[in-house]
Write an enzyme that holds these catalytic residues in place. Structure first.
Site, PDB file in Angstrom:
ATOM      1  N   ILE A  12       0.474  -1.315  -0.135  1.00 41.15           N
ATOM      2  CA  ILE A  12      -0.068   0.233  -0.494  1.00 41.15           C
ATOM      3  C   ILE A  12       0.672   1.036   0.149  1.00 41.15           C
ATOM      4  O   ILE A  12       1.904   1.158   0.896  1.00 41.15           O
ATOM      5  CB  ILE A  12      -0.781   0.149   1.258  1.00 41.15           C
ATOM      6  CG1 ILE A  12      -1.331  -1.113   0.757  1.00 41.15           C
ATOM      7  CG2 ILE A  12      -1.776   1.163   1.531  1.00 41.15           C
ATOM      8  CD1 ILE A  12      -2.535  -1.121   2.531  1.00 41.15           C
ATOM      9  N   HIS A  13       0.501   2.454  -1.296  1.00 43.71           N
ATOM     10  CA  HIS A  13       1.165   3.433  -0.750  1.00 43.71           C
ATOM     11  C   HIS A  13       0.532   4.497  -1.304  1.00 43.71           C
ATOM     12  O   HIS A  13      -0.580   3.913  -2.231  1.00 43.71           O
ATOM     13  CB  HIS A  13       3.225   3.738  -1.395  1.00 43.71           C
ATOM     14  CG  HIS A  13       3.211   2.092  -2.611  1.00 43.71           C
ATOM     15  ND1 HIS A  13       2.526   3.295  -4.050  1.00 43.71           N
ATOM     16  CD2 HIS A  13       2.925   0.592  -2.798  1.00 43.71           C
ATOM     17  CE1 HIS A  13       2.584   2.420  -5.300  1.00 43.71           C
ATOM     18  NE2 HIS A  13       2.645   0.776  -4.545  1.00 43.71           N
ATOM     19  N   GLY A  14       0.816   5.650  -2.277  1.00 41.37           N
ATOM     20  CA  GLY A  14       0.007   6.561  -2.835  1.00 41.37           C
ATOM     21  C   GLY A  14      -0.777   5.845  -4.440  1.00 41.37           C
ATOM     22  O   GLY A  14      -1.968   6.361  -4.211  1.00 41.37           O
TER      23      GLY A  14
END
Length: 164
Positions: A12-14
């Site tokens: 999970i990241h931008g």
């Protein structure tokens, strides 16, 4: 149920939190990763990066498969995230009705195997020969499998990217 499975070593990241979760309209994100499931610090980092628009579960691969096979998941809109091709294959071996596989970021920070370098297949896709063999097994499931970092990028068939 499952809207998409994404292979992304950063989990999970931008790109996932903002772009993909909204683009495919999910209300749940399941991170299927043994290391993250066992490490509270990784879990906190992933939860901080998670979108507020979706509930997030961080489970081992086996526990994620159990969760995805639960009939109560049928009414949810789920994005499944795995961090390596082997875990993706494990999920495919056990879970039905996967409509789309998205190969995003992989191979830049993944665990190294000795001194050998991964081959470059895209701006964000690097793989050893044995990982390409795993990708071939994934492709044998005949599920639409594309290499696409962000929704704005044009999707490319994984077979073409790997020159298979």
């Amino acid at each position: 149920m499952i809207k998409m499975i994404r292979l992304d070593e950063r989990m999970i990241h931008g790109q996932v939190a903002i772009k993909w979760s909204r683009h495919i309209g999910v209300d749940r994100i399941i991170v299927a990763n043994d290391d993250a499931a066992a490490n509270p610090i990784i879990q906190k980092s992933l939860m901080m990066a998670a979108p507020t628009t979706a509930k997030v579960a961080i489970k081992s691969v086996v526990d994620s498969i159990t969760l995805l096979k639960d009939p109560r998941a049928n009414d949810l809109k789920i994005l499944v995230i795995v961090s390596n091709p082997e875990d993706l294959l494990k999920v495919l071996e056990e879970v039905n009705n996967v409509p789309l596989i998205n190969i995003g970021n992989y191979g830049r920070i993944a665990k190294k195997q000795g001194e050998a370098l991964r081959k470059t297949y895209g701006s964000n896709l690097y793989a050893y020969d044995f990982e390409v063999e795993v990708f071939k097994k994934i492709l044998s499931y005949k599920i639409d499998t594309v290499y696409q970092t962000t929704p704005e990028d044009s999707p490319e068939k994984l077979e073409k990217v790997l020159a298979l």
